[in-house]
Design a protein around this motif. Structure first.
Motif, PDB file in Angstrom:
ATOM      1  N   ILE A  92       0.827  -1.115  -0.100  1.00 13.16           N
ATOM      2  CA  ILE A  92       0.016  -0.093   0.047  1.00 13.16           C
ATOM      3  C   ILE A  92       0.934   1.268   0.134  1.00 13.16           C
ATOM      4  O   ILE A  92       1.591   1.676   0.966  1.00 13.16           O
ATOM      5  N   LEU A  94       1.334   5.187   0.225  1.00 16.08           N
ATOM      6  CA  LEU A  94       0.334   5.791   0.764  1.00 16.08           C
ATOM      7  C   LEU A  94       1.070   7.252   0.302  1.00 16.08           C
ATOM      8  O   LEU A  94       2.288   7.507   0.961  1.00 16.08           O
ATOM      9  N   VAL A 127      -2.621   4.280  -2.656  1.00 16.24           N
ATOM     10  CA  VAL A 127      -3.803   5.037  -1.910  1.00 16.24           C
ATOM     11  C   VAL A 127      -3.308   6.472  -1.596  1.00 16.24           C
ATOM     12  O   VAL A 127      -2.346   6.752  -1.078  1.00 16.24           O
ATOM     13  N   ASN A 129      -4.116   9.290   0.323  1.00 15.11           N
ATOM     14  CA  ASN A 129      -4.850   9.778   1.507  1.00 15.11           C
ATOM     15  C   ASN A 129      -5.200  11.259   1.698  1.00 15.11           C
ATOM     16  O   ASN A 129      -4.556  12.079   1.037  1.00 15.11           O
ATOM     17  N   LEU A 169     -10.955  -0.187   0.445  1.00 13.88           N
ATOM     18  CA  LEU A 169      -9.345  -0.459   0.239  1.00 13.88           C
ATOM     19  C   LEU A 169      -9.447  -1.799   0.554  1.00 13.88           C
ATOM     20  O   LEU A 169      -8.668  -2.820   0.168  1.00 13.88           O
TER      21      LEU A 169
END
Length: 305
Positions: A92, A94, A127, A129, A169
């Motif tokens: 992942i 981020l 991802v 954020n 997710l």
């Protein structure tokens, strides 16, 4: 009716300092496992958090933020990330939205994808954020940019702070988990021992209670962890800790005038420790000076880096 296929595996959360990695882990688990402060580089070691539902078990691996190393401690932290990457079934990546002209820090993103993730050869879920900082149109533009530039397996925007898009997710991660059976019992939240989380709570309080310099120069070592409340309910568990600093002046700051600052640290930490353990504790803190411990390989090794 066909039974839903169960999947299990390891997902590493990787990104820059203050990207919201620990907040994301805590929100996914619905439990405060990783310490969170407004200051960057709070997380220093790998933290394992285990997510369960009827369809999957995800062993999340929260890691320190990627930064340019300025001393041996930072080099050790980056080494932790590299080692953790080897264990991951899915990554992942981020990246926090900036809320400014650029979607996010593109220079960092390029380094992350090119220098860290491409050599690792792992499937990547990008991802983005802090989606609460930008419009939905901006999110779509950013997601399309990431797809065209780095071609990850999937891209989505979330807000760890607000909890938005986190179920999506989980669904996105699930197909990349290789095992069809769980590795841990359903009531297991982490593989780390209680004493690790006790030391992390104390570090968190130091980050929250003291100024800019002191927290980064501090390490917490559990010297004694004596469980005695269960055998005798009249007795509290005994926890003795050494709070390591680099200079005598930092020691004086931690102690404060007539010991007031240290007393406050102990009180606030003890409250959270008792909540974590579910039993009363007697917490003792000792401040010790170890000059330049962040640059000393022997000290770093003894502190678990």
């Amino acid at each position: 009716m066909t039974a839903t296929k169960f999947s299990c595996g390891f997902a590493i959360i990787i990104g820059p300092p203050n990207a919201g990695k620990s907040t994301l882990l805590n929100e996914l688990l619905d439990y405060k496992l990783s310490i969170v402060t407004p200051k960057p580089q709070t997380t220093r070691k790998k933290i394992t958090g285990i997510y369960h539902n009827d369809k999957c078990q995800i062993i999340f691996l929260d890691t320190p933020g990627i930064m340019k190393p300025q001393q041996k401690l930072h080099e050790s932290m980056l080494g932790i990330i590299r080692e953790t990457l080897k264990d991951a079934d899915i990554v992942i990546a981020l990246l926090p939205y900036s809320g400014k002209k650029e979607f996010f820090d593109r220079e960092f993103a390029e380094e992350l994808f090119s220098s860290w993730l491409k050599p690792a050869g792992k499937k990547i879920i990008a991802v983005l954020n802090k989606s609460d900082l930008v419009t939905e149109e901006r999110q779509r533009e950013a997601e399309e940019f990431v797809r065209k530039t780095w071609n990850p397996a999937a891209v989505l925007s979330v807000s760890a702070l607000k909890g938005s898009n986190l179920p999506i997710l989980i669904e996105t991660i699930q197909p990349y988990l290789p095992l069809n059976y769980p590795l841990y019992p359903e009531d297991t939240l982490s593989t780390a021992p209680e004493r690790f989380f006790v030391s992390e709570i104390i570090r968190e309080k130091i980050f929250l209670l003291y100024g800019r310099e002191v927290p980064y120069s501090t390490e917490v070592v559990i010297d004694e962890f004596r469980e005695q409340h269960e055998d005798d309910p009249k007795r509290k568990d005994l926890i003795r800790c050494s709070v390591i600093v680099e200079r005598e002046t930092q020691k004086q700051i931690l102690i404060g005038s007539k010991g007031a600052a240290l007393k406050k640290l102990g009180q606030t930490a003890r409250k959270d420790i008792e909540e974590l353990l579910g039993r009363p504790v007697f917490l003792e803190l000792f401040i010790k000076v170890r000059p330049d411990w962040r640059k000393n390989q022997n000290y770093l090794k003894s502190y678990g880096y």
